[in-house]
Design an enzyme around this catalytic site. Structure first.
Site, mmCIF file in Angstrom:
data_model
loop_
_atom_site.group_PDB
_atom_site.id
_atom_site.type_symbol
_atom_site.label_atom_id
_atom_site.label_comp_id
_atom_site.label_asym_id
_atom_site.label_seq_id
_atom_site.Cartn_x
_atom_site.Cartn_y
_atom_site.Cartn_z
ATOM 1 N N CYS A 48 0.837 -1.210 0.000
ATOM 2 C CA CYS A 48 0.000 0.000 0.000
ATOM 3 C C CYS A 48 0.870 1.258 0.000
ATOM 4 O O CYS A 48 1.559 1.526 -0.973
ATOM 5 C CB CYS A 48 -0.979 -0.042 1.172
ATOM 6 S SG CYS A 48 -2.329 1.142 1.027
ATOM 7 N N TYR B 152 -4.134 7.351 -3.439
ATOM 8 C CA TYR B 152 -3.045 7.691 -4.361
ATOM 9 C C TYR B 152 -2.579 6.413 -5.046
ATOM 10 O O TYR B 152 -2.789 5.306 -4.536
ATOM 11 C CB TYR B 152 -1.874 8.341 -3.609
ATOM 12 C CG TYR B 152 -2.192 9.706 -3.065
ATOM 13 C CD1 TYR B 152 -1.823 10.864 -3.746
ATOM 14 C CD2 TYR B 152 -2.893 9.846 -1.871
ATOM 15 C CE1 TYR B 152 -2.129 12.116 -3.245
ATOM 16 C CE2 TYR B 152 -3.207 11.098 -1.365
ATOM 17 C CZ TYR B 152 -2.827 12.226 -2.060
ATOM 18 O OH TYR B 152 -3.143 13.469 -1.569
ATOM 19 N N HIS C 242 -3.856 -5.185 -0.241
ATOM 20 C CA HIS C 242 -3.553 -5.738 1.082
ATOM 21 C C HIS C 242 -3.603 -7.261 1.073
ATOM 22 O O HIS C 242 -4.672 -7.855 1.243
ATOM 23 C CB HIS C 242 -4.548 -5.198 2.116
ATOM 24 C CG HIS C 242 -4.368 -3.745 2.397
ATOM 25 N ND1 HIS C 242 -3.509 -3.279 3.359
ATOM 26 C CD2 HIS C 242 -4.926 -2.648 1.825
ATOM 27 C CE1 HIS C 242 -3.537 -1.962 3.391
ATOM 28 N NE2 HIS C 242 -4.385 -1.552 2.452
ATOM 29 N N GLU D 104 -2.652 -9.121 3.365
ATOM 30 C CA GLU D 104 -2.919 -9.574 4.741
ATOM 31 C C GLU D 104 -4.368 -9.375 5.148
ATOM 32 O O GLU D 104 -4.740 -9.600 6.300
ATOM 33 C CB GLU D 104 -2.014 -8.802 5.721
ATOM 34 C CG GLU D 104 -2.505 -7.431 6.126
ATOM 35 C CD GLU D 104 -2.544 -6.389 5.023
ATOM 36 O OE1 GLU D 104 -3.218 -5.360 5.201
ATOM 37 O OE2 GLU D 104 -1.896 -6.579 3.981
#
Length: 372
Positions: free
Chosen positions: A254, A299, A340, A342
């Site tokens: 990220c 972003y 992500h 995770e």
């Protein structure tokens, strides 16, 4: 009944039922498309300073359980839902959504047309908004013009990473495997869980920890975590990354992906309304597979800026063709993704990337032995 207003900077006004804190709040209004995972959303440090709208119509039905949280202290500035459940039915629930928001001084608004709000944000882009102070039904609100004047004079946060990062280094429950330094830009606990599952010995350090101090810890690998805001607001991290990636395997997630890309000469830009939610499809050029991912970012790395760097683009979003990380360095043992892997409660399609990180460390150490 207690009500409140949500006023957008374009003058749009929504009136609904107040819950959570009764106080006023100003932040960037965004939307999340996840059908599950509102606890992860509430506790994700990447939402620092934002008023989050959930597009799924019913929120709070399984209550609040801190075991499912991604950080101890939530940092969102407001919560917007169509309907919140006042009597959760999950046996694991410690408290209701309303009680949790009150305890953490987070205002909420329910009973508004969240579909209309989402369509506005999709059409015109993310914008500032203000949640007014709660008023008894029939009571007088502050004038709309006065609320808009407050919005106009309020600057959005630029120090979110400093607000959510750890202030001091600490060692997570030690493992016996590879030594990993986890640079905390707003770390989700899910990243820590995945590393400890793989028996890593993890040292968590602040976002502004120097390259010299990181290398002094003799890491086998470095993780760059998620976090809130504009990556260009963290220049010290960009300089640190430039110094560590030639010598230590590095994996960014990220915000960590954006910082790694900036350190390698690429550029980033602001998205119109961001990607927030689960089940976002991402195509991998190497495996020719499409993965479902969880995302939360405003972003993104611009694709054209990668061309004149030593980075290789490996993955792209199928919804809008933006860079999804899928970048890896052609010379150094460094790679990153925008989404992500995770994510909790999921999807888990890309969980393998943590194994890939471990494999990168192992291969790098083997190459050093061969050179010696």
């Amino acid at each position: 009944m207690v009500n409140r207003l949500l006023v957008l900077e374009d003058g749009t006004v929504f009136e609904g039922q107040a819950f959570g804190s009764t106080e006023e709040s100003i932040g960037e209004v965004v939307f999340n498309t996840g059908m599950t995972g509102y606890q992860e959303t509430l506790s994700d440090p990447s939402y620092c300073g934002q008023i989050v709208t959930m597009t799924y119509p019913l929120i709070g039905n399984y209550g609040i359980n801190k075991d499912d949280f991604e950080t101890i202290n939530p940092s969102i500035f407001g919560f917007v839902v169509k309907e919140f459940c006042e009597t959760p039915s999950n046996f694991r629930s410690d408290e209701g959504l309303d009680q949790f928001l009150k305890a953490n001084n987070i205002p909420g608004i329910a009973g508004i047309d969240t579909r209309k709000l989402t369509k506005i944000l999709r059409k015109y882009g993310t914008m500032k908004g203000i949640l007014s102070k709660a008023k008894e039904y029939g009571g007088e609100y502050e004038e709309k013009e006065f609320l808009l004047a407050k919005l106009e004079s309020k600057e959005l946060l630029t120090d979110q990473v400093a607000r959510v990062s750890t202030m001091k280094p600490y060692v997570a429950p030690p493992g016996r495997g590879y030594r990993v330094v986890l640079v905390d830009f707003g770390m989700k606990h899910g990243i820590l869980r995945e590393l400890t599952k793989r028996s890593c010995h993890v040292t968590v350090v602040p976002y502004n920890y120097s390259a010299e101090n990181i290398l002094r810890l003799k890491p086998d690998g470095i993780m760059l975590t998620n976090g809130p805001g504009n990556p260009k607001n963290v220049p010290e991290a960009i300089e640190m990354i430039k110094k560590v990636i030639p010598t230590v395997p590095t994996f960014g997630i990220c915000l960590g992906h954006q910082l790694l890309s900036l350190a390698c000469g690429a550029d980033t830009g602001r998205l119109k309304f961001g990607h927030r939610g689960s089940n976002h499809p991402v195509y991998d050029y190497e495996t020719k597979r499409t993965y479902l991912t969880s995302q939360n970012h405003g972003y993104a790395v611009t694709e054209d800026s990668i061309k004149n760097t030593e980075l290789e683009l490996t993955q792209i979003a199928l919804n809008d063709k933006t860079v999804e990380g899928g970048v890896k360095h052609s010379k150094y043992p460094a790679f990153s993704v925008q989404y992500h892997p995770e994510a909790s409660p999921g999807p888990d399609d890309t969980n393998y990337l943590f194994d890939q990180f471990i494999a990168t460390i192992k291969a790098f150490q083997a190459s050093l032995k061969e050179e010696a």
